[in-house]
Design a protein around this motif. Structure first.
Motif, PDB file in Angstrom:
ATOM      1  N   ALA A  38       0.827  -1.218   0.000  1.00 35.13           N
ATOM      2  CA  ALA A  38       0.000   0.000   0.000  1.00 35.13           C
ATOM      3  C   ALA A  38       0.860   1.265   0.000  1.00 35.13           C
ATOM      4  CB  ALA A  38      -0.916  -0.002   1.222  1.00 35.13           C
ATOM      5  N   LYS A  39       0.330   2.319  -0.599  1.00 34.41           N
ATOM      6  CA  LYS A  39       1.030   3.602  -0.630  1.00 34.41           C
ATOM      7  C   LYS A  39       1.001   4.249   0.749  1.00 34.41           C
ATOM      8  CE  LYS A  39      -0.135   4.476  -5.490  1.00 34.41           C
ATOM      9  NZ  LYS A  39      -0.846   5.376  -6.433  1.00 34.41           N
ATOM     10  N   LYS A  40       1.958   5.133   0.962  1.00 33.38           N
ATOM     11  CA  LYS A  40       2.096   5.770   2.266  1.00 33.38           C
ATOM     12  C   LYS A  40       0.818   6.481   2.705  1.00 33.38           C
ATOM     13  CE  LYS A  40       4.571   9.314   4.846  1.00 33.38           C
ATOM     14  NZ  LYS A  40       5.589  10.377   4.840  1.00 33.38           N
ATOM     15  N   ASP A  41       0.208   7.230   1.803  1.00 39.39           N
ATOM     16  CA  ASP A  41      -0.996   7.995   2.163  1.00 39.39           C
ATOM     17  C   ASP A  41      -2.103   7.083   2.669  1.00 39.39           C
ATOM     18  OD1 ASP A  41       0.279  10.286   1.483  1.00 39.39           O
ATOM     19  OD2 ASP A  41      -0.698  10.536  -0.474  1.00 39.39           O
ATOM     20  N   ASP A  42      -2.208   5.891   2.061  1.00 39.57           N
ATOM     21  CA  ASP A  42      -3.238   4.938   2.486  1.00 39.57           C
ATOM     22  C   ASP A  42      -2.865   4.263   3.815  1.00 39.57           C
ATOM     23  OD1 ASP A  42      -4.868   5.399   0.273  1.00 39.57           O
ATOM     24  OD2 ASP A  42      -3.717   4.000  -0.961  1.00 39.57           O
ATOM     25  N   LEU A  43      -1.567   3.984   3.991  1.00 46.56           N
ATOM     26  CA  LEU A  43      -1.103   3.359   5.230  1.00 46.56           C
ATOM     27  C   LEU A  43      -1.280   4.304   6.418  1.00 46.56           C
ATOM     28  CD1 LEU A  43       2.191   1.583   4.056  1.00 46.56           C
ATOM     29  CD2 LEU A  43       0.100   0.459   4.868  1.00 46.56           C
ATOM     30  N   VAL A  44      -1.063   5.598   6.165  1.00 45.55           N
ATOM     31  CA  VAL A  44      -1.175   6.596   7.231  1.00 45.55           C
ATOM     32  C   VAL A  44      -2.570   6.578   7.862  1.00 45.55           C
ATOM     33  CG1 VAL A  44      -1.267   9.083   7.697  1.00 45.55           C
ATOM     34  CG2 VAL A  44       0.649   8.118   6.408  1.00 45.55           C
ATOM     35  N   LYS A  45      -3.585   6.306   7.050  1.00 42.59           N
ATOM     36  CA  LYS A  45      -4.970   6.298   7.542  1.00 42.59           C
ATOM     37  C   LYS A  45      -5.201   5.215   8.599  1.00 42.59           C
ATOM     38  CE  LYS A  45      -6.671   8.060   3.112  1.00 42.59           C
ATOM     39  NZ  LYS A  45      -7.438   7.723   1.877  1.00 42.59           N
ATOM     40  N   VAL A  46      -4.379   4.164   8.544  1.00 44.65           N
ATOM     41  CA  VAL A  46      -4.528   3.058   9.497  1.00 44.65           C
ATOM     42  C   VAL A  46      -3.436   3.096  10.570  1.00 44.65           C
ATOM     43  CG1 VAL A  46      -4.618   0.546   9.786  1.00 44.65           C
ATOM     44  CG2 VAL A  46      -5.569   1.602   7.730  1.00 44.65           C
ATOM     45  N   LEU A  47      -2.211   3.405  10.143  1.00 39.54           N
ATOM     46  CA  LEU A  47      -1.062   3.300  11.049  1.00 39.54           C
ATOM     47  C   LEU A  47      -0.623   4.624  11.672  1.00 39.54           C
ATOM     48  CD1 LEU A  47       1.194   0.897   8.922  1.00 39.54           C
ATOM     49  CD2 LEU A  47      -0.445   0.281  10.706  1.00 39.54           C
ATOM     50  N   GLY A  48      -1.028   5.701  11.061  1.00 41.87           N
ATOM     51  CA  GLY A  48      -0.501   6.990  11.515  1.00 41.87           C
ATOM     52  C   GLY A  48       0.781   7.328  10.765  1.00 41.87           C
ATOM     53  N   GLU A  49       1.178   8.588  10.807  1.00 40.93           N
ATOM     54  CA  GLU A  49       2.312   9.081  10.018  1.00 40.93           C
ATOM     55  C   GLU A  49       3.629   8.379  10.358  1.00 40.93           C
ATOM     56  OE1 GLU A  49       3.977  11.553   7.083  1.00 40.93           O
ATOM     57  OE2 GLU A  49       1.887  11.678   7.736  1.00 40.93           O
ATOM     58  N   LYS A  50       4.005   8.371  11.637  1.00 42.94           N
ATOM     59  CA  LYS A  50       5.325   7.849  12.033  1.00 42.94           C
ATOM     60  C   LYS A  50       5.465   6.354  11.764  1.00 42.94           C
ATOM     61  CE  LYS A  50       6.493  11.244  15.594  1.00 42.94           C
ATOM     62  NZ  LYS A  50       6.829  11.450  17.032  1.00 42.94           N
ATOM     63  N   LEU A  51       4.463   5.589  12.131  1.00 44.51           N
ATOM     64  CA  LEU A  51       4.530   4.135  11.955  1.00 44.51           C
ATOM     65  C   LEU A  51       4.507   3.773  10.473  1.00 44.51           C
ATOM     66  CD1 LEU A  51       4.760   1.535  13.541  1.00 44.51           C
ATOM     67  CD2 LEU A  51       2.264   1.381  13.583  1.00 44.51           C
ATOM     68  N   ALA A  52       3.742   4.506   9.683  1.00 44.77           N
ATOM     69  CA  ALA A  52       3.701   4.257   8.238  1.00 44.77           C
ATOM     70  C   ALA A  52       5.073   4.501   7.618  1.00 44.77           C
ATOM     71  CB  ALA A  52       2.651   5.143   7.582  1.00 44.77           C
ATOM     72  N   GLU A  53       5.725   5.574   8.031  1.00 51.15           N
ATOM     73  CA  GLU A  53       7.069   5.875   7.522  1.00 51.15           C
ATOM     74  C   GLU A  53       8.065   4.780   7.895  1.00 51.15           C
ATOM     75  OE1 GLU A  53       8.452   9.677   8.743  1.00 51.15           O
ATOM     76  OE2 GLU A  53       6.988  10.794   7.542  1.00 51.15           O
ATOM     77  N   LYS A  54       8.006   4.342   9.148  1.00 51.05           N
ATOM     78  CA  LYS A  54       8.914   3.282   9.606  1.00 51.05           C
ATOM     79  C   LYS A  54       8.679   1.984   8.839  1.00 51.05           C
ATOM     80  CE  LYS A  54       9.679   4.805  14.379  1.00 51.05           C
ATOM     81  NZ  LYS A  54       9.472   4.481  15.807  1.00 51.05           N
ATOM     82  N   PHE A  55       7.410   1.674   8.570  1.00 54.65           N
ATOM     83  CA  PHE A  55       7.115   0.441   7.848  1.00 54.65           C
ATOM     84  C   PHE A  55       7.622   0.507   6.414  1.00 54.65           C
ATOM     85  CE2 PHE A  55       4.274  -2.089   5.102  1.00 54.65           C
ATOM     86  CZ  PHE A  55       4.665  -3.348   5.540  1.00 54.65           C
ATOM     87  N   ILE A  56       7.445   1.623   5.757  1.00 55.57           N
ATOM     88  CA  ILE A  56       7.909   1.763   4.372  1.00 55.57           C
ATOM     89  C   ILE A  56       9.435   1.638   4.303  1.00 55.57           C
ATOM     90  CG2 ILE A  56       8.146   3.418   2.469  1.00 55.57           C
ATOM     91  CD1 ILE A  56       5.274   4.342   3.168  1.00 55.57           C
ATOM     92  N   GLN A  57      10.118   2.208   5.301  1.00 54.91           N
ATOM     93  CA  GLN A  57      11.572   2.084   5.361  1.00 54.91           C
ATOM     94  C   GLN A  57      11.973   0.621   5.576  1.00 54.91           C
ATOM     95  OE1 GLN A  57      13.376   4.389   8.478  1.00 54.91           O
ATOM     96  NE2 GLN A  57      15.461   4.019   7.772  1.00 54.91           N
ATOM     97  N   PHE A  58      11.284  -0.054   6.495  1.00 58.83           N
ATOM     98  CA  PHE A  58      11.543  -1.472   6.759  1.00 58.83           C
ATOM     99  C   PHE A  58      11.287  -2.305   5.508  1.00 58.83           C
ATOM    100  CE2 PHE A  58       9.448  -5.551   7.603  1.00 58.83           C
ATOM    101  CZ  PHE A  58      10.409  -6.218   8.357  1.00 58.83           C
ATOM    102  N   ARG A  59      10.186  -2.017   4.820  1.00 56.95           N
ATOM    103  CA  ARG A  59       9.784  -2.755   3.623  1.00 56.95           C
ATOM    104  C   ARG A  59      10.854  -2.695   2.537  1.00 56.95           C
ATOM    105  NH1 ARG A  59       4.199  -0.659   1.262  1.00 56.95           N
ATOM    106  NH2 ARG A  59       5.540   0.962   0.387  1.00 56.95           N
ATOM    107  N   GLY A  60      11.543  -1.574   2.472  1.00 54.42           N
ATOM    108  CA  GLY A  60      12.579  -1.413   1.448  1.00 54.42           C
ATOM    109  C   GLY A  60      13.862  -2.153   1.764  1.00 54.42           C
ATOM    110  N   GLN A  61      14.039  -2.539   3.026  1.00 57.17           N
ATOM    111  CA  GLN A  61      15.291  -3.190   3.434  1.00 57.17           C
ATOM    112  C   GLN A  61      15.140  -4.679   3.715  1.00 57.17           C
ATOM    113  OE1 GLN A  61      16.186  -0.851   6.891  1.00 57.17           O
ATOM    114  NE2 GLN A  61      17.097   0.850   5.733  1.00 57.17           N
ATOM    115  N   PHE A  62      13.933  -5.115   4.047  1.00 64.56           N
ATOM    116  CA  PHE A  62      13.726  -6.489   4.495  1.00 64.56           C
ATOM    117  C   PHE A  62      13.626  -7.449   3.311  1.00 64.56           C
ATOM    118  CE2 PHE A  62      10.966 -10.010   6.038  1.00 64.56           C
ATOM    119  CZ  PHE A  62      11.754 -10.428   7.107  1.00 64.56           C
TER     120      PHE A  62
END
Length: 365
Positions: A38-62
């Motif tokens: 999911a895109k960041k804007d859509d993730l933010v609606k469920v996870l909030g700004e900070k957690l969405a950012e952390k997940f996207i960063q994790f997703r790119g490295q894992f």
């Protein structure tokens, strides 16, 4: 292996998205794959700004494929919600683990047909608590129940050992990765559980270290796997009470033995009894609650399950009660080994001491 395992594994490894948040993501995005990408804007609606950012960063490295290969090398199975081997009883709780990491042979268990029963309690049991734990774990195990506990010191460890010594099955649910032996003093127990076809289970990825909050979380898995929970001993703030609370919320049966009012370790079971837990004084109380009727083994059938030296002791005692010195003469077994075997046979419920202090075949056999 299901096609979505990579996504479940990734969510499981990411700190910040637990079962309840993943359920919210699935509710919004419908599939685990769409939730993962999911895109960041859509993730933010469920996870909030900070957690969405952390997940996207994790997703790119894992790299889930790399992690799955590591799990394979460590002989760790991983079960996601979509895996047919994932226990149905855990799927039904409000926050089922995203993934279960398992050490041991899963083929030896049937999570739909086997009967799982949890025995938990304090890390500092009294002699009374030790006796109760050994009795119930051994007798239930000998009837074919799978004993579930948390491999902590005290009651948990005693329950696992009693099941193993009764040639029964046991499952240890850890509050850390399944490749982390905690406490370290339980290394032998950990090895014996694997060796004797038991399971080590955790919802936390391998190498995840011990944190207090993780132990609280694992308690819901202990109760979730089990049809009932016996709380043997514990103080008023015992973690065993948390397991009992989860059990009650999950619709599971909670049991407690009568306990001495003068002991601080009696506070947990006595509190549960006040709240409506079923009082148990013998294994038949548990069997009755589940409407189980299991016929005890006959003496000749029981002897078939004993080791060569255990049979020597058993056959000697069929001739009448004996003290240790008499058994040494009759069996020719060295005293150190004999004393160990007598303890094991007592735990199994095969033999007992009479009022004269002599060993005899148990009255229940």
């Amino acid at each position: 292996m299901n096609s979505n395992l990579n996504f479940y594994l990734s969510f499981s490894y990411f700190l910040g998205i637990g079962p309840q948040r993943l359920l919210l993501l699935l509710e919004k995005f419908k599939t685990v794959e769409k939730a993962y990408f999911a895109k960041k804007d859509d993730l933010v609606k469920v996870l909030g700004e900070k957690l969405a950012e952390k997940f996207i960063q994790f997703r790119g490295q894992f790299d889930p494929q790399k992690e799955l290969e590591k799990l394979k090398q460590k002989e760790i199975a991983v079960l996601s919600w979509e895996d047919e081997r994932y226990p149905l009883s855990l799927k039904k709780i409000s926050d089922p683990p995203i993934c279960l990491y398992v050490k041991g042979d899963l083929s030896k268990f049937d999570f739909e047909k086997d009967f799982f029963f949890a025995i938990v309690g304090t890390r500092r049991p009294t002699s009374y608590g030790e006796s109760i734990t050994k009795k119930f774990a051994a007798e239930l195990s000998s009837l074919g129940m799978v004993i579930v506990s948390g491999m902590a010191l005290g009651i948990d460890s005693l329950a696992h050992w009693a099941a193993l010594n009764s040639d029964g099955k046991t499952i240890a649910v850890l509050g850390c990765g399944v490749d982390v032996v905690y406490p370290p003093s339980n290394a032998k127990l950990y090895q014996e559980i694997i060796k004797k076809e038991g399971l080590i289970i955790s919802e936390f990825p391998p190498e995840r270290t011990v944190l207090k909050g993780l132990f609280v979380a694992r308690n819901r898995i202990i109760s979730g796997l089990s049809s009932g929970v016996l709380v043997v001993e514990g103080a008023k703030d015992s973690g065993a009470l948390i397991t009992a609370k989860y059990a009650a919320e999950q619709g599971k049966e909670v049991f407690a033995p009568p306990s001495p009012l003068t002991s601080p370790m009696s506070q947990a079971p006595n509190l549960l009894l006040k709240q409506g837990a079923k009082l148990v004084t013998e294994v038949s109380d548990i069997l009755e609650e589940f409407n189980l009727k299991i016929s005890p083994k006959k003496k000749k059938d029981l002897a078939k399950d004993l080791s060569k030296d255990e049979k020597l002791i058993f056959e000697s005692l069929t001739l009448g009660p004996k003290v240790v010195d008499d058994l040494i003469l009759a069996t020719k077994i060295p005293i150190d080994k004999l004393l160990n075997l007598l303890s094991i046979l007592e735990i199994k419920g095969v033999i007992e001491k009479n009022k004269e202090g002599k060993y005899q075949i148990s009255c229940n056999v």
